[in-house]
Structure formats: C-alpha cells, structure tokens
Scaffold this motif. Structure first.
Motif, PDB file in Angstrom:
ATOM      1  N   ALA A   1       0.672  -1.314  -0.123  1.00  0.00           N
ATOM      2  CA  ALA A   1      -0.142   0.094   0.138  1.00  0.00           C
ATOM      3  C   ALA A   1       0.842   1.275   0.098  1.00  0.00           C
ATOM      4  O   ALA A   1       1.755   1.472   0.779  1.00  0.00           O
ATOM      5  CB  ALA A   1      -0.837   0.046   1.329  1.00  0.00           C
ATOM      6  N   PRO A   2       0.832   2.238  -0.835  1.00  0.00           N
ATOM      7  CA  PRO A   2       1.522   3.320  -0.888  1.00  0.00           C
ATOM      8  C   PRO A   2       1.167   4.465   0.156  1.00  0.00           C
ATOM      9  O   PRO A   2       2.132   5.141   0.637  1.00  0.00           O
ATOM     10  CB  PRO A   2       1.174   4.039  -2.399  1.00  0.00           C
ATOM     11  N   VAL A   3      -0.118   4.517   0.595  1.00  0.00           N
ATOM     12  CA  VAL A   3      -0.471   5.427   1.680  1.00  0.00           C
ATOM     13  C   VAL A   3      -1.416   4.560   2.701  1.00  0.00           C
ATOM     14  O   VAL A   3      -2.128   3.629   2.195  1.00  0.00           O
ATOM     15  CB  VAL A   3      -0.982   6.669   1.343  1.00  0.00           C
ATOM     16  N   VAL A   4      -1.406   4.970   3.988  1.00  0.00           N
ATOM     17  CA  VAL A   4      -2.266   4.254   5.193  1.00  0.00           C
ATOM     18  C   VAL A   4      -2.926   5.294   5.800  1.00  0.00           C
ATOM     19  O   VAL A   4      -2.424   6.470   5.904  1.00  0.00           O
ATOM     20  CB  VAL A   4      -1.805   3.117   5.675  1.00  0.00           C
TER      21      VAL A   4
ATOM     22  N   PHE B   1      -5.315   7.198  12.505  1.00  0.00           N
ATOM     23  CA  PHE B   1      -5.872   8.222  13.447  1.00  0.00           C
ATOM     24  C   PHE B   1      -6.095   9.302  12.454  1.00  0.00           C
ATOM     25  O   PHE B   1      -5.871  10.602  12.733  1.00  0.00           O
ATOM     26  CB  PHE B   1      -4.478   8.623  14.295  1.00  0.00           C
ATOM     27  N   GLY B   2      -6.915   9.004  11.537  1.00  0.00           N
ATOM     28  CA  GLY B   2      -7.518  10.011  10.852  1.00  0.00           C
ATOM     29  C   GLY B   2      -6.572  10.694   9.730  1.00  0.00           C
ATOM     30  O   GLY B   2      -6.863  11.661   8.890  1.00  0.00           O
ATOM     31  N   GLU B   3      -5.332  10.442   9.814  1.00  0.00           N
ATOM     32  CA  GLU B   3      -4.377  10.964   8.907  1.00  0.00           C
ATOM     33  C   GLU B   3      -3.760  10.228   7.821  1.00  0.00           C
ATOM     34  O   GLU B   3      -3.489   8.829   8.261  1.00  0.00           O
ATOM     35  CB  GLU B   3      -3.041  11.505   9.794  1.00  0.00           C
ATOM     36  N   THR B   4      -3.534  10.736   6.696  1.00  0.00           N
ATOM     37  CA  THR B   4      -3.096   9.785   5.556  1.00  0.00           C
ATOM     38  C   THR B   4      -1.578   9.669   5.808  1.00  0.00           C
ATOM     39  O   THR B   4      -0.874  11.062   5.772  1.00  0.00           O
ATOM     40  CB  THR B   4      -3.336  10.656   4.216  1.00  0.00           C
TER      41      THR B   4
END
Ligand SMILES: [Zn+2]
Length: 535
Positions: free
Chosen positions: A384-387, A390-393
C-alpha cells in the motif's frame, strides 16, 4: 465413557472437547473462535455449572478464551493445566476480558447517542479473574488422579511455553481406556522451548491438523543472519526498525535472538542499539517466561541460565509500561528497535509507532508473523502506498520487510512423526483443529501411513470409548452470520450500512450522462466520505 467434539471440528479455532465418564463432565480446552469459521458449533449438552474439570492444553486464546464465559455462567470446577500455562492464562484471560469490555464500551458510546439497546460484553474482567482463581496447576510428566477412575498427565508438546499434550486414563465399569489429546503440536528447533515429546501408548488419539497438508520446507531460514542484516542496513541509514509482534511467544523469540546478535557482536559499530518493548502484555509475558525457565526452557536456553545469563535480557533493553513511557520513545532520535503489539497492526501502540516511522524512508517495518487478509499489516506487506492512521493519511516510504519466521506448529511430517511415536495399537485417531478439507485429507493420510482408522468429526460428533462405536459424526451446519443475540444489533446496523452503500451505487448509475463538472463534484464527495471512514 463418551467423547463429544464441540469446537475446532473441521475448523482451526475454538478448541473444545467433552469427556463424560464416571458421572463426571470434563472439558478438554475451551477456546474462542477467531476469524472466519465455517461451521456452527453445537451447544455444550450440559450447563457450565455441571462441568467438573477443564483440562487446558495451552494458553492461546483459541484454546482458553471461553473459560471466563464458563465462570460467568456458573462453572466452579478446577482448571487443570501446567504451571506456565496457568501463569500465561492469568495475563491472557485478563487481557481478553479487557478487549471484550473495551469493545462493548466503544459500541455503547454510540448506542447511547442513538438510543439503541446496550451491548453486553461476552465476559468481564471479574469473570476472567474468577476463572484465574480456579486454575489448578501441575508439573509436566506427573500422573495425577483427577477423580475416581480418571488420571491425567501433561507432557511437553513444544508449541508455546507451558503447552502440553494431555494423556487421560479412564476406568469405568471394569473397562479401561486411554485417550491422548495432542493440543497444538509444536515445531522442532524453535528457540527457547523444547521439541515435542512423543507418547508411547493410547487407545484413542485426538490430533490437531493446522499444517496437516503442508510442509515447512527442508531449507531452514537463517533467522539470526537475516535479522542482523536488516538491523544493520537500517541503522546504517540512521533509521528505526519497528516490529509489530504478537505479545506472547513471538516477542520473547525476538528478544532471544537480539541478545545473541548483541553477544556475538554481529552488528559491529551498531551493537549498542536500544530495544524498546512497548506492550504491557508482552512485558508481563516475558516475566512469565523468566519465571518458568527451569520447567520449560530447552537445553540451549538452560545452558545460558546456568551461566547466570537471562536469555531474554541484554544491555539496551527498555520496557515501556505506561503510555507516557510509550510516547517518550518518539523523542529518542537514535536508531533503535521498537517491538510493539498488535502483531497485525489492527490495534494497540504499534499504530502510533507506524505513524511516526512509516513516512521515513530510512526506517524499516519488519513483520515477523502471519498477516490476515484485511488487516493493516497485510495492506503494508502488499505494498500500500499510503495508509490511514488516526484520521491522517501517512505515506509509506519506509522499507517493508518480512522475516521468514519459525512456525509454532509442526508440519505434516512433524504431525506424522509425532503419531509414529506411539507403540501400542490405536483404535481410532480423531483429526481436529484444521481447515475444513485439511482435516479430512490428514485423516486419510493417517490411515494410509499407519493403517489406523481415522476421521475428522464435525461439531456434535460423538464416540463411545468403551465400544469404539461412532455414535454420531456430527452436524455439518454452515454458520449463519449473527447467531448470538447480543451481536444481532451490531449486525443489523452493519446490514443497514451495506444497504446505504447499495443505494449510493444506484444513485451513481442513475446519474450517468450528467455534466462532467457535476460528476466530478459527486466523485470528490464520495472519495472524501470513503477516505474519512477508511481507517
Ligand atoms: Zn496454539
């Protein structure tokens, strides 16, 4: 003299078998089902208050996790197990109760706002503490009388600290039979704990089959070398090695290897690195390992103990108990190792460490255990390139690595080797604790290899041990979702959400052909909503 299969029948979790003899009811394991199970378990045919003993093979929650539910519902008998398993249960059952209460509280916060009925936890901390009070530990290899006509002995099966196979001798109405429950059969050459011991005699064997159709492979991974290499490469770049780890078992193995890496000076200039264990459960479990060295450690680990060395302790080891300890780790800028739970990154302090380290290309996230489909750990392994945390990318720039671990389970050859240790004629082998088809195929393998009748019962399957007559093969009832009343409400809320999703899709289809500008607006709104909830 009857044996009934309740749980882990054509399934991998929820181990539970019921022995009835001499007017007594004895459960062997009482585990929680975890993950997607296929078949419906039969209800216990008796009330918990009428169970006299629970014999426990080991502390893993899929073997022990429903014991507090038994105490909640009136069980007052003895839980007989090894000393190390009793110590591990003390922390693991309390941890499980904490999770149950936490989940219920989380759901109820929403339920109170929406006026929906409250959700009851499966069991509470008090139920778990009541269960712990009933633990009655015994030594390995001691034949003890459970009650008139029933004797038991726990033998090291090398799967987890304290894990045992249980031999049960029964005499009723002048007929004697011996049943052996394998528990989870360990893999050979695991660090810290011993190899599984074989048993010579049995009339009946109940054996697990997690890897009943698979082989671990001949080539042994160079765990120590691979691990040292990853540490060196990361420290050279000035980064941290963050390890999501299971608190009991895997964490202690890591500490064992890190001590060896430091002692052998495998990292040269970097040998002085710090190692943070940031998980209260892992810290408690490590102290249980240390307490039970004499009874449970293998020769290599005991040799160290005899030299006055604790194999799980080394210079630079730092234990973070409180959440303030945990936060302070982020202020230590030196390259270091952070071991934290949960092992699949679904909850716990590891998520904070991922937030602080995933975006840094000099860091490594090192996986050391199985990552189930749908977990954050699995997403990371799959690139996965981003996850979202806590609501943050969070951008994934760190190196993602997996260390080919040492499985805690014997493979097919290990299981057959253990069965091959029996010298007496076995009347019947019952295969449990494996995936649906694996149980059947392993039963076939047993018959082909040893010429012994073997079969994999479904839940409710039942055998008369005096006559060797299969009274029932059990029922193959495919599980419906939301079978437990207290879970129904959550399920219906989930179904309503699914329906809302379908409605959204209908609306999208209806809008085919509208202006691109409006479509872009709709797309942005949907993405915004999805991103918000994809956490
Ligand atoms: Zn296990």
């Amino acid at each position: 003299m009857k044996l009934t299969f309740i749980g882990a029948a054509h399934e991998v979790t929820g181990s539970c078998h019921l022995l009835e003899t001499n007017g007594k009811h004895i459960l062997v394991d009482c585990g929680m089902e975890q993950g997607p199970d296929l078949y419906e378990n039969q209800e216990l045919p008796i009330a918990p208050v009428d169970i006299d003993f629970i014999l426990l093979t080991h502390a893993h929650i899929d073997h022990s996790g429903l014991i507090p539910l038994m105490t909640k519902n009136g069980f007052k008998g003895q839980i007989v197990t090894t000393f190390a398993t009793a110590d591990l249960c003390d922390i693991m059952l309390r941890d499980s109760a904490h999770i149950q209460e936490f989940e219920a509280e989380w759901r109820n916060r929403k339920a109170r706002r929406s006026g929906e009925p409250l959700y009851e936890p499966l069991y509470t901390m008090q139920d778990a503490m009541d269960a712990v009070e009933l633990l009655s530990p015994c030594d390995y290899d001691q034949r003890i009388e459970l009650c008139s006509g029933v004797e038991v002995r726990f033998t090291d099966i090398g799967h987890l600290l304290g894990s045992a196979c249980i031999e049960v001798w029964i005499t009723e109405d002048g007929v004697s039979r011996k049943i052996v429950f394998s528990g989870d059969v360990g893999n050979i050459d695991q660090p810290i704990i011993k190899d599984p011991k074989t048993i010579k005699e049995a009339d009946y064997v109940v054996i697990e089959s997690t890897y009943g159709n698979r082989l671990h492979g001949d080539e042994k991974p160079d765990y120590l070398g691979d691990f040292a290499e990853i540490l060196r490469e990361t420290f050279q770049k000035g980064g941290n090695v963050v390890i999501p780890s299971f608190a009991v078992g895997r964490t202690q193995e890591l500490l064992y290897f890190i001590r060896e890496i430091k002692e052998k000076n495998l990292l040269g200039d970097f040998t002085d690195f710090d190692v943070y264990v940031d998980s209260p459960l892992a810290i408690e479990a490590t102290s249980v390992f240390t307490k039970n060295q004499r009874g449970c450690f293998d020769e290599d680990a005991l040799n160290l103990v005899d030299k006055g060395i604790n194999p799980l302790v080394f210079p630079g080891l730092k234990l973070s108990v409180t959440s303030d300890d945990s936060k302070l780790i982020n202020f230590d800028s030196r390259p270091k190792v952070i071991i934290s739970a949960s092992g699949m990154c679904e909850a716990g302090r590891i998520r904070h460490h991922l937030k602080h380290n995933l975006w840094r290309k000099e860091c490594t996230i090192l996986f050391v255990g199985y990552q189930a489909v749908g977990t954050l750990g699995r997403k990371l392994i799959e690139g996965a390139p981003v996850v979202k945390l806590f609501g943050e990318t969070i951008e994934v720039s760190a190196r993602i690595e997996s260390l080919k671990g040492i499985s805690g389970h014997a493979d097919m050859n290990g299981l057959l080797g253990w069965l091959g240790g029996f010298e007496s004629d076995i009347k019947h082998v019952f295969v449990v604790h494996g995936e649906d088809q694996v149980t059947d195929s392993f039963a076939k393998t047993v018959t082909e290899r040893f010429g012994i009748s073997a079969f994999a019962p479904y839940s409710g399957g039942c055998v008369d041990l005096a006559t060797n007559q299969i009274l029932s093969e059990g029922s193959q009832i495919v599980k419906k979702k939301a079978d437990k009343p207290e879970r129904l409400r959550a399920e219906s809320a989930f179904n309503r959400t699914i329906n809302a999703g379908k409605y959204l899709l209908e609306v999208i289809m209806k809008n085919e052909g509208i202006a691109n500008k409006d479509l872009a607006k709709l797309e942005a709104q949907i993405k915004n909503l999805a991103d918000k909830w994809n956490r």
